[in-house]
Every structure is written in structure tokens, then in C-alpha cells.
Scaffold this motif. Structure first.
Motif, PDB file in Angstrom:
ATOM      1  N   GLY A  72      27.025  67.271  38.199  1.00  0.00           N
ATOM      2  CA  GLY A  72      26.190  66.297  37.499  1.00  0.00           C
ATOM      3  C   GLY A  72      27.003  65.413  36.589  1.00  0.00           C
ATOM      4  N   SER A 102      19.537  66.641  30.623  1.00  0.00           N
ATOM      5  CA  SER A 102      20.065  65.283  30.514  1.00  0.00           C
ATOM      6  C   SER A 102      20.129  64.860  29.053  1.00  0.00           C
ATOM      7  CB  SER A 102      19.202  64.298  31.315  1.00  0.00           C
ATOM      8  OG  SER A 102      17.835  64.409  30.957  1.00  0.00           O
ATOM      9  N   TRP A 119      22.152  60.475  31.681  1.00  0.00           N
ATOM     10  CA  TRP A 119      23.177  61.224  32.379  1.00  0.00           C
ATOM     11  C   TRP A 119      22.959  62.728  32.269  1.00  0.00           C
ATOM     12  CZ3 TRP A 119      25.747  58.478  28.094  1.00  0.00           C
ATOM     13  CH2 TRP A 119      26.162  59.302  27.061  1.00  0.00           C
ATOM     14  N   VAL A 120      23.408  63.439  33.292  1.00  0.00           N
ATOM     15  CA  VAL A 120      23.312  64.893  33.320  1.00  0.00           C
ATOM     16  C   VAL A 120      24.406  65.462  32.441  1.00  0.00           C
ATOM     17  CG1 VAL A 120      23.465  66.956  34.758  1.00  0.00           C
ATOM     18  CG2 VAL A 120      22.278  64.925  35.616  1.00  0.00           C
ATOM     19  N   THR A 127      20.597  66.209  46.845  1.00  0.00           N
ATOM     20  CA  THR A 127      20.738  65.341  45.683  1.00  0.00           C
ATOM     21  C   THR A 127      19.453  65.412  44.878  1.00  0.00           C
ATOM     22  OG1 THR A 127      22.233  63.827  46.849  1.00  0.00           O
ATOM     23  CG2 THR A 127      21.147  62.991  44.868  1.00  0.00           C
ATOM     24  N   LEU A 182      24.469  72.004  33.242  1.00  0.00           N
ATOM     25  CA  LEU A 182      23.807  72.681  34.353  1.00  0.00           C
ATOM     26  C   LEU A 182      23.865  74.184  34.130  1.00  0.00           C
ATOM     27  CD1 LEU A 182      25.504  70.708  37.284  1.00  0.00           C
ATOM     28  CD2 LEU A 182      23.165  70.380  36.462  1.00  0.00           C
ATOM     29  N   THR A 224      23.116  59.978  36.490  1.00  0.00           N
ATOM     30  CA  THR A 224      21.799  60.614  36.320  1.00  0.00           C
ATOM     31  C   THR A 224      21.411  61.523  37.481  1.00  0.00           C
ATOM     32  OG1 THR A 224      20.342  58.931  37.327  1.00  0.00           O
ATOM     33  CG2 THR A 224      21.050  58.566  35.032  1.00  0.00           C
ATOM     34  N   LYS A 225      22.279  61.691  38.465  1.00  0.00           N
ATOM     35  CA  LYS A 225      21.962  62.547  39.609  1.00  0.00           C
ATOM     36  C   LYS A 225      22.697  63.882  39.504  1.00  0.00           C
ATOM     37  CE  LYS A 225      21.290  58.741  42.916  1.00  0.00           C
ATOM     38  NZ  LYS A 225      21.597  57.634  42.007  1.00  0.00           N
ATOM     39  N   MET A 226      22.136  64.907  40.156  1.00  0.00           N
ATOM     40  CA  MET A 226      22.810  66.186  40.312  1.00  0.00           C
ATOM     41  C   MET A 226      22.886  66.493  41.794  1.00  0.00           C
ATOM     42  SD  MET A 226      22.846  69.643  40.934  1.00  0.00           S
ATOM     43  CE  MET A 226      21.171  70.248  40.889  1.00  0.00           C
ATOM     44  N   ASP A 265      30.807  60.180  41.534  1.00  0.00           N
ATOM     45  CA  ASP A 265      30.222  59.296  40.540  1.00  0.00           C
ATOM     46  C   ASP A 265      31.300  58.309  40.108  1.00  0.00           C
ATOM     47  OD1 ASP A 265      28.777  58.101  38.550  1.00  0.00           O
ATOM     48  OD2 ASP A 265      28.477  59.880  37.342  1.00  0.00           O
ATOM     49  N   ILE A 296      18.673  71.616  34.673  1.00  0.00           N
ATOM     50  CA  ILE A 296      19.425  70.362  34.579  1.00  0.00           C
ATOM     51  C   ILE A 296      19.035  69.693  33.267  1.00  0.00           C
ATOM     52  CG2 ILE A 296      19.963  68.179  35.708  1.00  0.00           C
ATOM     53  CD1 ILE A 296      18.715  69.428  38.287  1.00  0.00           C
TER      54      ILE A 296
END
Length: 393
Positions: free
Chosen positions: A170, A213, A196-197, A189, A200, A174-176, A151, A211
Motif C-alpha cells: 500500500g 489510510s 494514501w495507505v 487490487t 496494513l 490510495t490503493k492496496m 506506485d 487497511i
């Protein structure tokens, strides 16, 4: 000479009183309080000496005496008094008998350590940092095994799967992602978060992953197929308690949620503010709700430790308010918590006694992780990971 004797007595008494009033502060803050008191005594002594000593000639100008004594007080006394007044309360000395010995300082990151995870077998330590990088070290040798960029921004959360085959990552994009721990390649993915994550959590058997956010949405996904199991809104934080059950914070309530049945259960605990930082012991016996702040004055709220089987709170001996970073040891017998100013301490469970204080880091501790065989890691604003292991005294 008589005046000097009186001044010395006043200074000694002032020092003793200042030290007693500073009870609960660390040594540096106690010294600051004493220096402030001595400066006040010195300023008063100078004023008396300059104004009322006929042996030294005519009396000094009252305005000049006041200005000089005031300057002495400001220069010598106000700064340390400010330090003492604004200092965070330090935890009391720990009970002897349990000690975590520092084994290594893991380097390689050039920015703040924001998240930590230790592999289930205790061989690897993963850290996410403020620049979007993940660093992985060998826990035994301290060598850097792998580093990679996932990231452009912050990696807020890292978590090893229960079998150690995957590392979930994460952050602010915004992805894990799940990374294979043999090849260190991205396998899956997970998308769908609108912000944003932040955190977890794997289920105990690794079938699900939660997950959370920062827009207060919880996505529960199948860890293998990536399919969405449930999406819960207005969630401030969540953690898995076992294979299917989570503790989910919704406003001022923390409730059970069954991922398999897709339904809420009973309320575990009520709080006076929204509690976003949750952690559970392995097996789900204990839940810790990190303090945070409340109200316009941002009053710090004490961290709560809950016995989920008995449904009762456990009092943490002399625990300071706040405690943003927490982690249970793998055996569930201890809770580790940050204590401000780079400190972290250990409390025994279920009696809540303060049993150890880790060596203080030079800057704030943001994250704590534990592993098997008494392994413990802390990371924070000084860009390094400190690795400890429990020793019996």
C-alpha cells in the motif's frame, strides 16, 4: 609559568565537568561538549594573557582583546556546544547476554526504505521505498529476488500474509494490492481509500486485512473476496491482535474492535495524545504504542508497552522518548525500537530491560521487521536494509 599551570588545571576540571554533564549523550556529543568547554577556557586564558601580562609590553586595547577572545570562543566553542545541546539522548549501554549479529546489508533501492516485512518462513524480506518500488531479497543469500514498481510515489506499507502466499502493498496512490509470491503478479487490487495507505495488518489466520489510510479511516476487508467487512472513521491507527480482534486508536483511547461481531469492546489504554503507531506481539499478549509528539512545542512522548492480559504498563528501562519504529520478535520475548540518529535497541519482555543495541546506521531508521529464528531487519534513510540474527551470549 604559574599562569599556564592554573590554566591547565582549569581546563582539566572543565573537561571533567563537561563530560559528566553530557551523561546520556553518545561519544561524539560528549566530545563536542568538551571541545566547547575547552574553547571557553582558551578564550578566557587568551583574554587574561593579552590584558594582564606586563612582561609582554604595554597592555593591549580592551576592545581588541574582547573581539579576539570572543572570536576564538565563537569559532572553537559555539558549534560543538550547539551539537551537544541539541543532541538526542542516547540509550545506555545494553546488558550483556543477548546480541543481534549483522549478517548482511541488502542493496538495490535508490531511495529511502519506508516499510519492511519478513515472510513467515523467514526466507524472504520485502521493502517498500520512497519511489514507489518494492524490493524482495533472499534472507539467506542476500540476493535480490524481485523488484517491481507499484506506485509512482511512496510505498508506505508492505505485509506478508500469514501463509506467505501473498504480499500486501500500500502507498500514496490510495490503493492496496496483493501480489502472488510465486509469480510476483498482482492478484487483487483494493480500492476505496480517499487518501494514501499508511499501514496494513493481517489477522492471525489471514482471513481479514486492516487497511488504514492517512485520512484516519480504517477499512477492514475480507482478504480473499475483497468485500468490505467494516469501515471505521476517526481512527488514528490499528493492528490485529488475533483472528478477529483489533486494537484501534480513536483519539486518546485505544479500544478493542471485533471484526466478526462488528463492534467495539473495552478500552485497552488511554493516552495523552492521538497514538497512530501501534504494534502487537504474536498472539496479542503485548501492545506497543509508539511515542510521537504532543503540544505546540512538539514534546516527545515516551513509548508505552502494555501487557494486555494484566492490563498494566511495562516500564522500558531508560528508553528514549519517541521511538517511531517498533517490532516484537516472533517469540514475543523482545521489543525492538528505533532510538534516533540511526540507532535501534532491544528490550526484553516482560521485564522491560534494555538488553542490546544494534550497530548504529549512518542515517535515520524508519522501519523494523522481525521473522522466525531471531531474524531482524531495519531500513531507513540510507537506502539499504540491514539484516541481523539473534545470537545467545
Amino acid at each position: 609559568m604559574r599562569f599556564i599551570g592554573v590554566l591547565v588545571v582549569v581546563a582539566v576540571v572543565s573537561t571533567a565537568v563537561s563530560w559528566l554533564l553530557a551523561t546520556g549523550l553518545d561519544a561524539a556529543d560528549k566530545i563536542a561538549s568538551v571541545v566547547g568547554a575547552l574553547a571557553a577556557v582558551g578564550s578566557l586564558g587568551f583574554a587574561v594573557w593579552a590584558w594582564g601580562n606586563p612582561e609582554r609590553g604595554p597592555r593591549r586595547s580592551p576592545k581588541r582583546v574582547a573581539l579576539l577572545s570572543g572570536a576564538l570562543l565563537v569559532v572553537g566553542g559555539v558549534p560543538p556546544l550547539i551539537v551537544a545541546v541539541t543532541a538526542e539522548e542516547a540509550p545506555p549501554p545494553a546488558t550483556k547476554g543477548v546480541e543481534w549479529v549483522q549478517q548482511a546489508v541488502l542493496t538495490g533501492s535508490d531511495s529511502r526504505i519506508m516499510s519492511l516485512s519478513i515472510s513467515p518462513n523467514g526466507k524472504l524480506i520485502a521493502a517498500g521505498d520512497y519511489r514507489g518500488e518494492v524490493h524482495v531479497w533472499d534472507a539467506r543469500s542476500g540476493d535480490l529476488v524481485k523488484e517491481f514498481q507499484v506506485d509512482k510515489d511512496v510505498v508506505e506499507a508492505v505485509a506478508f500474509s500469514p501463509d506467505g502466499s501473498r504480499l500486501a502493498v500500500g502507498g500514496w496512490d490510495t490503493k492496496m494490492r496483493t501480489v502472488d509470491t510465486d509469480t510476483w503478479t498482482v492478484k487483487n487490487t483494493f480500492t476505496g481509500a480517499d487518501d494514501w495507505v499508511e499501514a496494513l495488518s493481517y489477522s492471525a489466520d489471514g482471513e481479514y486485512i486492516a487497511i488504514w489510510s492517512s485520512d484516519e479511516v480504517l477499512h477492514i476487508r475480507d482478504a480473499g473476496s475483497r468485500k468490505t467487512v467494516a469501515t471505521l472513521k476517526d481512527v488514528c491507527g490499528a493492528v490485529f491482535l488475533d483472528n478477529t480482534m483489533l486494537a484501534v486508536s480513536t483519539g486518546k483511547e485505544i479500544r478493542r474492535y471485533d471484526a466478526k461481531a462488528k463492534s467495539y469492546g473495552d478500552t485497552i489504554v488511554t493516552t495523552e495524545h492521538s497514538s497512530c503507531d501501534l504494534d502487537a506481539s504474536r498472539g496479542g499478549t503485548y501492545l506497543v504504542v509508539s511515542g510521537g509528539v504532543i503540544g505546540a512545542d512538539k514534546r516527545k512522548v515516551p513509548t508505552r508497552l502494555r501487557d494486555l492480559k494484566d492490563g498494566k504498563d511495562i516500564t522500558l528501562q531508560d528508553a528514549p522518548a519517541g521511538g517511531d519504529a517498533t517490532a516484537f520478535t516472533h517469540d514475543g520475548k523482545h521489543l525492538v525500537m528505533s532510538t534516533g540518529k540511526g540507532g535501534a535497541s532491544v528490550w526484553s519482555v516482560p521485564d522491560g530491560k534494555h538488553v542490546a543495541e544494534l550497530p548504529r546506521a549512518p542515517e535515520s531508521v524508519f522501519t523494523i521487521a522481525t521473522g522466525p529464528d531471531g531474524l531482524l531487519a531495519t531500513g531507513g534513510a540510507d537506502n539499504v536494509v540491514r539484516l541481523f540474527r539473534k545470537q545467545q551470549g
